[in-house]
Write an enzyme that holds these catalytic residues in place. Structure first.
Site, short mmCIF file in Angstrom:
data_model
loop_
_atom_site.label_atom_id
_atom_site.label_comp_id
_atom_site.label_asym_id
_atom_site.label_seq_id
_atom_site.Cartn_x
_atom_site.Cartn_y
_atom_site.Cartn_z
N HIS A 101 29.47 66.52 61.80
CA HIS A 101 29.55 66.00 60.44
C HIS A 101 28.27 66.17 59.62
O HIS A 101 28.29 65.93 58.41
CB HIS A 101 29.93 64.51 60.47
CG HIS A 101 28.78 63.63 60.83
ND1 HIS A 101 28.28 63.55 62.11
CD2 HIS A 101 28.02 62.80 60.07
CE1 HIS A 101 27.26 62.71 62.13
NE2 HIS A 101 27.09 62.23 60.91
N HIS A 158 25.42 65.97 54.73
CA HIS A 158 26.11 64.94 55.51
C HIS A 158 27.55 64.84 55.00
O HIS A 158 27.81 64.22 53.97
CB HIS A 158 25.39 63.60 55.36
CG HIS A 158 25.90 62.54 56.26
ND1 HIS A 158 27.08 61.86 56.02
CD2 HIS A 158 25.40 62.04 57.41
CE1 HIS A 158 27.27 60.97 56.99
NE2 HIS A 158 26.27 61.07 57.84
#
Length: 164
Positions: free
Chosen positions: A70, A85
């Site tokens: 992620h 992110h």
């Protein structure tokens, strides 16, 4: 006397275009205190309209979260690092819905596909797709970070400028 003018010397900089297509958001609009308070660093966020993350500059993958996929930390040749992110609370998915196209240590070119994610999988699991792009704090080689555009569709447009 001789008409010489001192030339203002600007420190070198890196222009950062958005690594995702979608709607620009200021960090204070992110529903996560670590990002909205800028505790993670200066930058911006994108509400993506597709699940593709591309390299915003030539560099090296300094770190990718190998299990969750992620988050990616990409390092410019100058040593400046940028964190991408993807989504909020996406670490809890443990990689479900994510496909990494790079590994730690890989050299990448601007525009190269780094990561794909299934936006529907994120939403179905209660995760936001809002993606902060920040210059992590604590980098002594950075003199300042400027948001230079707040275009609602910043793809292929300089959004951030990092001076080092």
């Amino acid at each position: 006397m001789f008409g010489f003018k001192k030339k203002k010397i600007e420190s070198p900089s890196i222009d950062i275009s958005s690594p995702l297509s979608g709607q620009f958001l200021a960090l204070d609009e992110v529903q996560d205190e670590a990002f909205s308070s800028k505790a993670m660093g200066e930058g911006f966020a994108i509400l993506p309209d597709s699940g593709r993350v591309i390299a915003p500059f030539d560099g090296i993958i300094a770190h990718i979260m190998e299990k969750s996929k992620h988050a990616i930390l990409i390092e410019h040749n100058s040593g400046v690092q940028l964190l991408i992110h993807v989504g909020m609370d996406t670490v809890s998915l443990k990689g479900k819905g994510f496909t990494a196209h790079v590994s730690n240590g890989d050299r990448v070119k601007k525009g190269q596909l780094l990561l794909e994610f299934d936006m529907e999988t994120l939403r179905e699991n209660g995760c936001s797709t809002v993606t902060p792009i920040v210059v992590p704090g604590g980098q002594d080689n950075i003199s300042r970070v400027e948001v230079v555009s707040e275009s609602k569709q910043p793809e292929n447009e300089t959004v951030l400028r990092i001076f080092y």
